[in-house]
Design a protein around this motif. Structure first.
Motif, mmCIF file in Angstrom:
data_model
loop_
_atom_site.group_PDB
_atom_site.id
_atom_site.type_symbol
_atom_site.label_atom_id
_atom_site.label_comp_id
_atom_site.label_asym_id
_atom_site.label_seq_id
_atom_site.Cartn_x
_atom_site.Cartn_y
_atom_site.Cartn_z
ATOM 1 N N SER A 329 51.423 28.423 35.443
ATOM 2 C CA SER A 329 51.005 29.624 34.322
ATOM 3 C C SER A 329 49.480 29.549 34.255
ATOM 4 C CB SER A 329 51.189 28.791 33.222
ATOM 5 O OG SER A 329 50.471 29.063 32.272
ATOM 6 N N HIS A 330 48.852 28.730 35.334
ATOM 7 C CA HIS A 330 47.177 28.352 34.956
ATOM 8 C C HIS A 330 46.865 29.739 36.495
ATOM 9 C CE1 HIS A 330 42.635 27.621 34.708
ATOM 10 N NE2 HIS A 330 42.866 27.377 35.972
ATOM 11 N N ALA A 331 47.407 29.504 37.483
ATOM 12 C CA ALA A 331 47.216 30.416 37.916
ATOM 13 C C ALA A 331 47.699 31.648 38.344
ATOM 14 C CB ALA A 331 47.965 30.297 39.967
ATOM 15 N N ALA A 332 48.562 31.925 37.099
ATOM 16 C CA ALA A 332 49.054 33.296 36.826
ATOM 17 C C ALA A 332 48.286 33.822 35.939
ATOM 18 C CB ALA A 332 50.792 33.348 36.196
ATOM 19 N N GLN A 333 47.523 33.117 35.117
ATOM 20 C CA GLN A 333 46.387 33.914 33.414
ATOM 21 C C GLN A 333 44.834 34.111 34.582
ATOM 22 O OE1 GLN A 333 45.237 30.441 31.236
ATOM 23 N NE2 GLN A 333 43.235 31.473 30.143
ATOM 24 N N LEU A 334 45.076 32.944 35.462
ATOM 25 C CA LEU A 334 43.738 33.688 36.728
ATOM 26 C C LEU A 334 43.640 34.635 37.469
ATOM 27 C CD1 LEU A 334 42.132 30.023 37.744
ATOM 28 C CD2 LEU A 334 41.266 30.978 36.320
ATOM 29 N N LEU A 335 44.668 35.174 37.635
ATOM 30 C CA LEU A 335 44.810 36.107 38.805
ATOM 31 C C LEU A 335 45.482 37.469 37.929
ATOM 32 C CD1 LEU A 335 46.429 37.385 41.292
ATOM 33 C CD2 LEU A 335 48.532 36.815 40.623
ATOM 34 N N GLN A 336 45.840 36.568 36.399
ATOM 35 C CA GLN A 336 45.402 38.089 35.803
ATOM 36 C C GLN A 336 44.704 38.927 34.861
ATOM 37 O OE1 GLN A 336 47.656 37.575 32.181
ATOM 38 N NE2 GLN A 336 48.237 39.887 31.421
ATOM 39 N N GLU A 337 43.520 37.797 35.169
ATOM 40 C CA GLU A 337 41.781 38.107 35.066
ATOM 41 C C GLU A 337 41.302 38.556 35.749
ATOM 42 O OE1 GLU A 337 40.092 34.750 33.573
ATOM 43 O OE2 GLU A 337 41.788 34.365 31.936
ATOM 44 N N SER A 338 42.018 38.633 37.338
ATOM 45 C CA SER A 338 41.240 39.853 38.204
ATOM 46 C C SER A 338 41.143 40.871 38.035
ATOM 47 C CB SER A 338 41.910 39.363 39.817
ATOM 48 O OG SER A 338 40.954 39.329 40.575
ATOM 49 N N GLU A 339 39.680 41.965 38.509
ATOM 50 C CA GLU A 339 39.735 42.839 38.310
ATOM 51 C C GLU A 339 40.547 43.722 39.479
ATOM 52 O OE1 GLU A 339 35.206 43.673 37.896
ATOM 53 O OE2 GLU A 339 35.140 42.866 35.788
ATOM 54 N N GLU A 340 40.821 42.906 40.373
ATOM 55 C CA GLU A 340 40.901 43.728 41.630
ATOM 56 C C GLU A 340 42.767 44.190 41.317
ATOM 57 O OE1 GLU A 340 40.317 42.266 44.799
ATOM 58 O OE2 GLU A 340 38.074 41.799 44.375
ATOM 59 N N LEU A 341 43.579 43.226 40.720
ATOM 60 C CA LEU A 341 44.208 43.713 39.694
ATOM 61 C C LEU A 341 44.964 45.096 39.157
ATOM 62 C CD1 LEU A 341 46.418 40.555 39.064
ATOM 63 C CD2 LEU A 341 46.286 41.449 41.694
ATOM 64 N N ASP A 342 45.941 46.100 39.652
ATOM 65 C CA ASP A 342 46.499 47.318 39.068
ATOM 66 C C ASP A 342 47.463 46.283 38.501
ATOM 67 O OD1 ASP A 342 48.256 46.292 40.593
ATOM 68 O OD2 ASP A 342 48.588 48.486 42.149
ATOM 69 N N ALA A 343 47.995 47.909 37.240
ATOM 70 C CA ALA A 343 48.528 47.873 36.423
ATOM 71 C C ALA A 343 50.131 47.299 36.510
ATOM 72 C CB ALA A 343 48.994 48.723 35.660
ATOM 73 N N ALA A 344 50.844 46.898 37.295
ATOM 74 C CA ALA A 344 51.625 46.821 37.900
ATOM 75 C C ALA A 344 51.572 45.304 38.496
ATOM 76 C CB ALA A 344 52.507 47.183 39.775
ATOM 77 N N ASP A 345 50.717 45.437 39.024
ATOM 78 C CA ASP A 345 50.137 43.587 39.576
ATOM 79 C C ASP A 345 50.343 42.572 38.500
ATOM 80 O OD1 ASP A 345 51.161 44.042 42.350
ATOM 81 O OD2 ASP A 345 49.164 44.178 42.693
ATOM 82 N N ARG A 346 49.483 43.435 36.773
ATOM 83 C CA ARG A 346 49.276 42.619 36.022
ATOM 84 C C ARG A 346 50.714 42.432 35.021
ATOM 85 N NH1 ARG A 346 43.639 42.109 34.377
ATOM 86 N NH2 ARG A 346 42.451 43.304 36.105
ATOM 87 N N ARG A 347 51.085 43.065 35.294
ATOM 88 C CA ARG A 347 52.320 43.249 34.348
ATOM 89 C C ARG A 347 53.650 41.737 35.101
ATOM 90 N NH1 ARG A 347 55.021 42.686 30.163
ATOM 91 N NH2 ARG A 347 57.862 43.143 30.639
ATOM 92 N N LEU A 348 52.986 41.552 36.705
ATOM 93 C CA LEU A 348 54.063 40.812 36.891
ATOM 94 C C LEU A 348 53.244 39.288 36.982
ATOM 95 C CD1 LEU A 348 54.694 42.055 40.701
ATOM 96 C CD2 LEU A 348 56.413 41.966 39.031
ATOM 97 N N ALA A 349 51.664 39.784 37.010
ATOM 98 C CA ALA A 349 51.140 38.415 36.671
ATOM 99 C C ALA A 349 51.633 38.223 35.144
ATOM 100 C CB ALA A 349 49.737 38.344 36.557
ATOM 101 N N GLN A 350 51.537 38.557 34.051
ATOM 102 C CA GLN A 350 51.887 38.114 31.995
ATOM 103 C C GLN A 350 54.210 37.557 32.183
ATOM 104 O OE1 GLN A 350 50.238 38.892 30.358
ATOM 105 N NE2 GLN A 350 51.883 38.293 28.750
ATOM 106 N N ILE A 351 54.556 38.525 33.170
ATOM 107 C CA ILE A 351 56.144 38.025 33.681
ATOM 108 C C ILE A 351 55.482 36.617 33.716
ATOM 109 C CG2 ILE A 351 58.213 38.089 34.221
ATOM 110 C CD1 ILE A 351 57.552 41.001 34.868
ATOM 111 N N ILE A 352 55.173 36.332 35.059
ATOM 112 C CA ILE A 352 54.686 34.931 35.088
ATOM 113 C C ILE A 352 54.547 33.288 34.318
ATOM 114 C CG2 ILE A 352 54.283 33.245 37.262
ATOM 115 C CD1 ILE A 352 53.786 35.495 38.982
ATOM 116 N N GLN A 353 53.640 34.199 32.972
ATOM 117 C CA GLN A 353 53.094 33.129 31.992
ATOM 118 C C GLN A 353 54.475 33.376 31.100
ATOM 119 O OE1 GLN A 353 49.018 35.186 31.717
ATOM 120 N NE2 GLN A 353 48.377 32.860 31.414
#
Length: 531
Positions: A329-353
């Motif tokens: 969960s913490h890794a997904a949260q940090l990954l979601q805060e990354s500015e290099e992620l596009d919208a699709a990857d952010r959505r995947l990180a949100q699903i993980i959380q």
């Protein structure tokens, strides 16, 4: 009231009294017929002819009057007086008829025997003593004026002894008969008590029991069977139209008694039943004994055992699961805060959380089952407690959530653990808000507190105006891990019902007739009945 009074008042005692009256009337009538036909001069050696004639008429009239006036003597003195007068009159007739050759002494023996049926102990022997004394004394008195009567002493003594023998014999027989009667009454009472106890046990058994004849007519149905089959009365009715599914399983069992019949359900809201059958042979008739078991209760107990085992297992591995889950969960949260992620990857990180939180919630709920503390009921004023709960909920609720509270007049009290009640109501209100918001611009829930009209128990209804529960999901509503939502755990309602039952309350679902929405009803225990 002593034992003799009880004997006189009994039906047997009354019958003996009537037979005694009839016997004396018959003897009096026979004596009157004897003197009216002039056979007395031929058959009897009369000492006092006029005394015998008048005595016979008096004996008949006196006994007729006594039979009318003393039909049901209730006191021992009445029977004693009647027997004493009868012995005295017969003794007088014995003297007037010439003593022992007349045969009237035999009538005295019969009179003593009948009297001793009802007169027990020494008072019965007193009647025998009077009769024996009368026989011997009158024989002695006759011998003074008639020397030939001196030869009657042996016969008079024998008659007197027979009076005592008859009294003792009848008392012994009566005592034994009375003992046998009391023993029979005691055994009959024991049998009646056993039958009543068996009937009570049969009616109170949770197992449904039916007895059917060859035509499937119900000979016996206990309350458990009536409740399971949803019937008010079945005795004397043919079972086929009331429960065709049960008859079908009975016929299958008759074709193959070794087969275990499948479960059945009478209607949508009835419990799942397991039937079993036993043949009963009663003479030439063959009956069938049907047992009905509520499988849903057995399944619920098995489910509780499984959940307890699961809770202990989860408690043991929770630490090993939570650490990796927290890291994910913490890794997904940090990954979601990354500015290099596009919208699709952010959505995947949100699903993980989201799924990490869901897994953590499942672990929390299962741990709660295994760690659930013992309920500590307290006396609660439900009106005051609900107002405080509603105020706290409104302070933390969003503008799109509206909680209504309806309470009647008077104080409504119960005994329940306030912390567990808060947990139950929070779960029910949040569910109601969520489902109400699916059909309306705002989520609304109504809390209605009142007393049940029949049981006088406190009742709290949690009502929403959402879509309600469909019939296909209704039977699984309180099952653990059963949910219709992607984000649900399926443990909220199950835990709520368990918490209510631990406080001797009951949580049920009541469909809203004619309106959409759901109604969950909590029926609380009486404050003085909770132990």
């Amino acid at each position: 009231m002593n034992a003799e009074d009880l004997t006189l008042a009994s039906p047997q005692g009354q019958r003996i009294i009537r037979l005694y009256h009839f016997y004396r009337l018959a003897i009096g009538l026979a004596l009157v017929l004897l003197i009216s036909s002039d056979l007395d001069n031929q058959l009897l050696e009369l000492v006092q002819e006029e005394l015998f004639r008048y005595g016979s008429w008096f004996y008949l009239i006196f006994n007729g009057v006594v039979a009318v006036l003393v039909q049901r003597p209730r006191r021992l003195l009445q029977v004693f007086s009647l027997a004493l007068v009868d012995v005295i009159l017969l003794s007088a007739l014995f003297y007037a008829a010439g003593g022992t050759p007349s045969g009237i002494g035999n009538l005295l023996i019969v009179a003593v025997a009948i009297a001793n049926i009802l007169l027990r102990g020494r008072i019965g022997l007193l009647i025998a003593a009077v009769a024996a004394s009368g026989l011997i004394y009158l024989t002695f008195y006759m011998s003074l004026s008639r020397p030939a009567a001196a030869s009657q002493y042996l016969q008079a003594g024998a008659l007197g002894a027979l009076c005592f023998a008859a009294a003792l014999f009848v008392q012994g027989i009566s005592r034994r008969l009375q003992y046998s009667e009391k023993l029979a009454e005691q055994r009959a009472a024991d049998v009646a008590n056993l039958e009543a106890l068996n009937a009570l046990i049969l009616q109170r058994m949770r197992t449904g029991i039916l007895v059917l004849d060859a035509q499937h007519r119900v000979l016996l149905a206990n309350d458990g069977a009536l409740s399971m089959l949803g019937q008010d009365e079945l005795a004397g009715k043919i079972l086929d139209p009331h429960c065709p599914e049960l008859i079908k399983r009975l016929q299958d069992w008759l074709h193959n008694p070794a087969m275990r019949p499948p479960t059945l359900q009478i209607h949508a809201e009835s419990p799942v039943l397991q039937s079993s059958f036993i043949a009963l042979q009663r003479g030439e008739q063959t009956h069938t004994l049907v047992f009905l078991e509520d499988v849903s209760q057995i399944a619920q107990q098995a489910q509780q055992l499984k959940l307890a085992s699961l809770g202990r297992l989860t408690a043991g591995i929770a630490h090993e699961i939570r650490n990796p889950l927290g890291a994910i969960s913490h890794a997904a949260q940090l990954l979601q805060e990354s500015e290099e992620l596009d919208a699709a990857d952010r959505r995947l990180a949100q699903i993980i959380q989201d799924h990490s939180r869901r897994m953590n919630l499942v672990i929390e709920n299962v741990l709660q089952l295994s760690r659930r503390r013992q309920a500590e009921p307290q006396l609660l004023d439900l009106k005051y407690w609900l107002h405080r709960f509603a105020s706290e909920f409104r302070n933390s609720a969003s503008a799109q959530q509206i909680l209504h509270l309806e309470t009647g007049a008077g104080t409504v009290q119960t005994r329940m653990d306030p912390h567990q009640l808060t947990q139950v109501l929070t779960n029910l209100v949040q569910n109601g808000m969520r489902y109400s918001a699916q059909c309306n611009p705002k989520g609304q829930v109504w809390l209605r507190l009142f007393r049940d009209a029949e049981s006088e128990l406190p009742v709290l209804e949690v009502v929403d105006d959402g879509p309600g529960v469909s019939a296909e999901h209704l039977h699984h509503l309180f099952e653990p891990f059963y949910t219709t939502e992607n984000k649900g755990t399926g443990l909220g309602l199950y835990i709520s019902r368990e918490l209510c039952e631990s406080n001797q309350a009951r949580l049920d679902y009541k469909p809203r007739e004619g309106r959409s929405g759901s109604c969950f009803r909590i029926t609380f225990a009486h404050p003085r009945k909770l132990s």
